[in-house]
Design an enzyme around this catalytic site. Sequence first.
Site, PDB file in Angstrom:
ATOM      1  CG  LEU A 106      -1.977  -1.018   1.387  1.00 34.58           C
ATOM      2  CD1 LEU A 106      -2.704  -0.849   2.724  1.00 34.58           C
ATOM      3  CD2 LEU A 106      -2.963  -0.926   0.232  1.00 34.58           C
ATOM      4  CG  ASP A 107       0.227   4.356  -2.721  1.00 35.70           C
ATOM      5  OD1 ASP A 107       1.059   3.592  -3.243  1.00 35.70           O
ATOM      6  OD2 ASP A 107      -0.741   4.854  -3.328  1.00 35.70           O
ATOM      7  CB  ILE A 108       3.719   6.423   2.511  1.00 32.92           C
ATOM      8  CG1 ILE A 108       4.145   6.803   3.927  1.00 32.92           C
ATOM      9  CG2 ILE A 108       3.473   7.666   1.666  1.00 32.92           C
ATOM     10  CD1 ILE A 108       5.522   7.448   4.014  1.00 32.92           C
ATOM     11  CE  LYS A 192      -3.109   7.290  -2.941  1.00 36.46           C
ATOM     12  NZ  LYS A 192      -1.756   7.162  -2.421  1.00 36.46           N
TER      13      LYS A 192
END
Length: 251
Positions: A106-108, A192
């Site tokens: 997952l992204d930060i 996103k």
Amino acid sequence: MAEGKFLRLDKAISQVTDLSRAEVKRAAKQQRITVNGVTVTDPASKILDTDELCLDGDLLTEAGPRYFMLNKPLGYVCATKDGEHPTVLDLLDEPNKHKLHIAGRLDIDTTGLVLITDDGQWSHRITSPRHHCAKTYYAHLADPIEDNAIDKFAKGIWLNNEKKRTKPAELEILYRNEVRITISEGRYHQVKRMFGALGNRVLELHRERIGNIILDEELSEGEYRLLTFEEIASVTEPEFVEPENSAGDTD
Ligand code: URA
């Protein structure tokens, strides 16, 4: 350990504990290690992988494959090491963390379900684009979502610099700017970018589900637990696996 193999005592013990080879050497000198019930002080002794090793009287067995779910907080990176930010592995209080890896990053700034394991074949069934493992996210958007987004996502959409449309994604509109989206790929920043392609922007993203594994509501942010047998077994080889060359472009 593979059966019938000879190993050095210090190496064998450091593989199944958090101790370094130097610490094992010290423990051996302090007579804290037994092999088949006999104290062994020479860390270079050769042992068999079938031998029974004890440290301070506790039986050491090689940890079998391990499977965890974690509720990832904001600000943590899905990497095993990072010079700048804390990693999701920092949240685990487990021995031999260097053997673990993340099954789908997952992204930060994304929160929610992260699966962590040392079983590479199992995680491959989650991350390989050929297996189409579904992942469900809750997204809070900057602008109200258009009704026709459901059809657009179902048909697949073009993302910048990609050679193929996204695979059909399921969109559920929860409120004007709150949605649940299920995708079966793992392209770079995919969710996103999909909303970006509609001229919208994701403000918050939270992963709720991977395949049949649902984030446990009991886990607060930063907490983790072992997967149940049923959760582990739910990640099975699918009946149809897409041929190698038709796979999408994934991270
Ligand atoms: N899609 C994204 O854009 N970010 C994530 O962290 C996961 C899926």
